[in-house]
Design an enzyme around this catalytic site. Sequence first.
Site, PDB file in Angstrom:
ATOM      1  N   ASN A   9      15.063  19.664 -20.595  1.00 51.24           N
ATOM      2  CA  ASN A   9      14.220  20.794 -20.219  1.00 51.24           C
ATOM      3  C   ASN A   9      12.818  20.258 -19.958  1.00 51.24           C
ATOM      4  OD1 ASN A   9      12.749  23.134 -20.046  1.00 51.24           O
ATOM      5  ND2 ASN A   9      13.053  23.771 -22.189  1.00 51.24           N
ATOM      6  N   LYS A  11      10.298  21.788 -18.816  1.00 57.99           N
ATOM      7  CA  LYS A  11       9.258  22.808 -19.042  1.00 57.99           C
ATOM      8  C   LYS A  11       8.249  22.773 -17.883  1.00 57.99           C
ATOM      9  CE  LYS A  11      10.225  22.392 -23.913  1.00 57.99           C
ATOM     10  NZ  LYS A  11       9.770  22.494 -25.292  1.00 57.99           N
ATOM     11  N   HIS A  94      14.836  30.679 -23.967  1.00 64.79           N
ATOM     12  CA  HIS A  94      14.109  29.620 -24.676  1.00 64.79           C
ATOM     13  C   HIS A  94      13.014  30.249 -25.548  1.00 64.79           C
ATOM     14  CE1 HIS A  94      11.569  26.194 -25.494  1.00 64.79           C
ATOM     15  NE2 HIS A  94      12.637  25.452 -25.263  1.00 64.79           N
ATOM     16  N   GLU A  96      10.062  29.507 -26.056  1.00 71.16           N
ATOM     17  CA  GLU A  96       8.741  29.662 -25.415  1.00 71.16           C
ATOM     18  C   GLU A  96       8.720  30.888 -24.517  1.00 71.16           C
ATOM     19  OE1 GLU A  96       8.647  25.661 -23.913  1.00 71.16           O
ATOM     20  OE2 GLU A  96       8.532  24.945 -25.986  1.00 71.16           O
ATOM     21  N   GLU A 166      18.009  26.172 -31.378  1.00 73.00           N
ATOM     22  CA  GLU A 166      16.735  25.457 -31.393  1.00 73.00           C
ATOM     23  C   GLU A 166      15.802  26.093 -32.421  1.00 73.00           C
ATOM     24  OE1 GLU A 166      15.942  23.276 -27.477  1.00 73.00           O
ATOM     25  OE2 GLU A 166      15.320  25.331 -27.176  1.00 73.00           O
ATOM     26  N   GLY A 172       9.002  20.494 -30.193  1.00 67.57           N
ATOM     27  CA  GLY A 172       7.744  19.855 -29.813  1.00 67.57           C
ATOM     28  C   GLY A 172       6.882  19.452 -30.995  1.00 67.57           C
ATOM     29  N   SER A 212      12.967  18.323 -30.971  1.00 68.29           N
ATOM     30  CA  SER A 212      12.541  16.953 -31.298  1.00 68.29           C
ATOM     31  C   SER A 212      13.707  15.967 -31.398  1.00 68.29           C
ATOM     32  CB  SER A 212      11.701  16.940 -32.578  1.00 68.29           C
ATOM     33  OG  SER A 212      10.538  17.730 -32.415  1.00 68.29           O
TER      34      SER A 212
HETATM   35  P1  PGA Z   1      11.448  19.111 -27.753  1.00 68.36           P
HETATM   36  O1  PGA Z   1      11.816  20.463 -26.983  1.00 68.36           O
HETATM   37  O2  PGA Z   1      12.609  18.165 -27.571  1.00 68.36           O
HETATM   38  O3  PGA Z   1      10.201  18.610 -27.069  1.00 68.36           O
HETATM   39  O4  PGA Z   1      11.220  19.461 -29.177  1.00 68.36           O
HETATM   40  C1  PGA Z   1      13.113  20.994 -27.065  1.00 68.36           C
HETATM   41  C2  PGA Z   1      13.191  22.269 -26.268  1.00 68.36           C
HETATM   42  O5  PGA Z   1      12.218  23.018 -26.228  1.00 68.36           O
HETATM   43  O6  PGA Z   1      14.225  22.559 -25.653  1.00 68.36           O
END
Ligand code: PGA
Length: 249
Positions: A9, A11, A94, A96, A166, A172, A212
């Site tokens: 992803n 983003k 997601h 976010e 997640e 992140g 992560s």
């Molecule tokens: P990350 O993001 O691997 O940077 O923690 C995962 C995601 O948001 O799908």
Amino acid sequence: MRAKIVAGNWKMNNDLSQTEALISDLRTQNKTSNAEVMIAPAFTNLWHASEALRSTDIEVVAQNMHFADNGAYTGEVSADMLKSVGIQTVILGHSERRAYFNESDESLAKKVDQALKHSMRIIFCFGEELNDRKSGNQEQVVESQIKNALFHLEESSWSDIVLAYEPVWAIGTGETATPEQAQEMHAFIRKTLKEKYGEAVAESTTILYGGSVKPNNAKEIFSKPDVDGGLIGGASLKAEDFFQIVNAF
Ligand code: PGA
């Protein structure tokens, strides 16, 4: 056997020339696992990416889409628009999107229906926040996110659904759920699916872990029996790191 998937992803990262550069790096990587590989660039780069990867086994997917066919929804992108540039799979829900753009279980249920109506595959994301985990409510939260957005579906729709657990506190942040925490939640999700849809759906649904995942922890997380792959944010922006994760299977 259920599909193993590693999806990147991107983003809101990478303009067109950065997308071109990362794709050409991805094309030089050697895949040694049998996981399906997907990347999700920004909307503006989907056409380029899907053309550039057409003859490869890397699938280009979208990060979001709208629930209506078309119309007065300024700034939004429809299923037909995605399909017209070669996209067959969409990430929905997601954290976010939920946190910054007010996506709710109810609006996500409509997006899920819309994607299925257009024969698209869905990577459906959900996960608890830190407070939920601290108070021991993580299973309750995850259960209600899944039920509210997906449990109106017919059994036959589940062949187009991939789940992505997640935990928000791990996205992140560099803090990963331990492989045991991931396994525990994935097993719970599978049990919840089984109660509603039976063994066949529960056993054939791919459940990804996200939050992560890095080259140095992917192998251990993917070794858990109910973890069928990963949704990768930060580490998907470097071709070598991403393929180390792909090859962690
Ligand atoms: P990350 O993001 O691997 O940077 O923690 C995962 C995601 O948001 O799908």
